[in-house]
Design a protein around this motif. Structure first.
Motif, PDB file in Angstrom:
ATOM      1  N   HIS A  83       0.836  -1.208   0.000  1.00 42.08           N
ATOM      2  CA  HIS A  83       0.000   0.000   0.000  1.00 42.08           C
ATOM      3  C   HIS A  83       0.865   1.249   0.000  1.00 42.08           C
ATOM      4  CE1 HIS A  83      -2.277   3.253   1.952  1.00 42.08           C
ATOM      5  NE2 HIS A  83      -3.247   2.820   1.169  1.00 42.08           N
ATOM      6  N   ASP A  84       1.856   1.303   0.898  1.00 43.73           N
ATOM      7  CA  ASP A  84       2.746   2.464   0.959  1.00 43.73           C
ATOM      8  C   ASP A  84       3.474   2.667  -0.365  1.00 43.73           C
ATOM      9  OD1 ASP A  84       1.972   2.777   3.577  1.00 43.73           O
ATOM     10  OD2 ASP A  84       3.880   2.093   4.447  1.00 43.73           O
ATOM     11  N   ALA A  85       3.937   1.582  -0.956  1.00 43.63           N
ATOM     12  CA  ALA A  85       4.659   1.676  -2.225  1.00 43.63           C
ATOM     13  C   ALA A  85       3.747   2.199  -3.335  1.00 43.63           C
ATOM     14  CB  ALA A  85       5.239   0.315  -2.606  1.00 43.63           C
ATOM     15  N   LEU A  86       2.497   1.734  -3.367  1.00 41.02           N
ATOM     16  CA  LEU A  86       1.572   2.189  -4.399  1.00 41.02           C
ATOM     17  C   LEU A  86       1.225   3.667  -4.224  1.00 41.02           C
ATOM     18  CD1 LEU A  86      -0.776  -0.909  -4.763  1.00 41.02           C
ATOM     19  CD2 LEU A  86       0.986  -0.099  -6.361  1.00 41.02           C
ATOM     20  N   VAL A  87       1.092   4.091  -2.992  1.00 37.16           N
ATOM     21  CA  VAL A  87       0.842   5.513  -2.739  1.00 37.16           C
ATOM     22  C   VAL A  87       2.021   6.348  -3.241  1.00 37.16           C
ATOM     23  CG1 VAL A  87       0.595   7.266  -0.918  1.00 37.16           C
ATOM     24  CG2 VAL A  87      -0.752   5.165  -0.822  1.00 37.16           C
TER      25      VAL A  87
ATOM     26  N   MET B 109       9.014  -2.208  -8.111  1.00 34.83           N
ATOM     27  CA  MET B 109       9.818  -2.999  -7.172  1.00 34.83           C
ATOM     28  C   MET B 109      10.841  -2.121  -6.462  1.00 34.83           C
ATOM     29  SD  MET B 109       8.859  -6.139  -7.105  1.00 34.83           S
ATOM     30  CE  MET B 109       7.976  -7.345  -8.048  1.00 34.83           C
ATOM     31  N   SER B 110      11.404  -1.179  -7.193  1.00 32.34           N
ATOM     32  CA  SER B 110      12.368  -0.251  -6.600  1.00 32.34           C
ATOM     33  C   SER B 110      11.694   0.621  -5.540  1.00 32.34           C
ATOM     34  CB  SER B 110      12.974   0.617  -7.708  1.00 32.34           C
ATOM     35  OG  SER B 110      13.842   1.573  -7.150  1.00 32.34           O
ATOM     36  N   ILE B 111      10.518   1.107  -5.852  1.00 35.36           N
ATOM     37  CA  ILE B 111       9.772   1.927  -4.880  1.00 35.36           C
ATOM     38  C   ILE B 111       9.437   1.089  -3.650  1.00 35.36           C
ATOM     39  CG2 ILE B 111       7.585   3.114  -4.473  1.00 35.36           C
ATOM     40  CD1 ILE B 111       7.742   4.101  -7.374  1.00 35.36           C
ATOM     41  N   LEU B 112       8.985  -0.148  -3.866  1.00 36.30           N
ATOM     42  CA  LEU B 112       8.652  -1.023  -2.748  1.00 36.30           C
ATOM     43  C   LEU B 112       9.888  -1.290  -1.884  1.00 36.30           C
ATOM     44  CD1 LEU B 112       6.093  -3.525  -2.324  1.00 36.30           C
ATOM     45  CD2 LEU B 112       8.328  -4.554  -2.137  1.00 36.30           C
ATOM     46  N   HIS B 113      10.998  -1.573  -2.519  1.00 43.22           N
ATOM     47  CA  HIS B 113      12.238  -1.830  -1.780  1.00 43.22           C
ATOM     48  C   HIS B 113      12.634  -0.602  -0.960  1.00 43.22           C
ATOM     49  CE1 HIS B 113      16.166  -3.459  -0.835  1.00 43.22           C
ATOM     50  NE2 HIS B 113      16.665  -2.274  -1.165  1.00 43.22           N
TER      51      HIS B 113
END
Length: 181
Positions: free
Chosen positions: A36-40, A60-64
């Motif tokens: 959720h945080d990564a998608l935001v 994936m980079s944003i999520l990491h």
């Protein structure tokens, strides 16, 4: 870049994002929060996505990075908590006499006549102005001021009387107090 652009298919990447998040945090609920945080963040930064770039790699980079940010926050919070714990361990707890005295003062407050106790509570504890407290009690301001003054005087007299003045129910048991060790 508009989210409806063909190369910007975030929905198609949810399963991969969830798998990667789960491998990072090893907890399904935390993984969902991380996704959720990564998608935001991706939505907020979609203008930085280059047309034709691989959206999966970008997400994936944003999520990491969101995961690394969370780890840093936890470590920082842990350091603050550890520091506070060190300070707390060096703090000296109130001695027994002080604790007993506070209990006695609290009990003295509760022995005040109800009208004095109510007036003092509203002014000293709830921090109402004299006018607000008088309105709440339905009395004139002068009457409230008089009640507060009398309550404070009774507590001041109690406080000046010292700790031994109100401890009449205690007695020494076994020994004269002259025993040497």
């Amino acid at each position: 870049m508009n989210a409806k652009t063909p190369g910007f298919n975030v929905i198609g990447q949810l399963a991969a994002l969830r798998r990667y998040a789960l491998s990072l945090v090893r907890n399904p609920d935390d993984a969902e929060d991380l996704v959720h945080d990564a998608l935001v963040k991706a939505y907020e930064r979609q203008g930085t996505f280059r047309t034709g770039a691989n959206v999966r790699n970008w997400l994936m980079s944003i999520l990491h990075n969101a995961h690394v940010d969370r780890l840093r926050q936890r470590r920082s919070m842990q350091r603050r908590h550890d520091g506070a714990a060190e300070i707390a361990e060096t703090a000296i707890p109130a001695n027994q006499d002080h604790s007993v005295r506070l209990t006695q003062l609290r009990n003295a407050f509760f022995t005040l006549p109800e009208e004095q106790r109510a007036a003092l509570h509203l002014v000293a504890i709830e921090e109402l102005s004299y006018q607000e407290a008088a309105t709440a009690l339905g009395i004139p301001v002068g009457t409230l001021m008089s009640r507060v003054a009398r309550a404070r005087e009774r507590l001041r007299t109690f406080e000046q009387s010292g700790p031994s003045a109100t401890v009449t129910h205690l007695r020494i048991v076994g020994g004269t107090g002259d025993d040497q060790q």
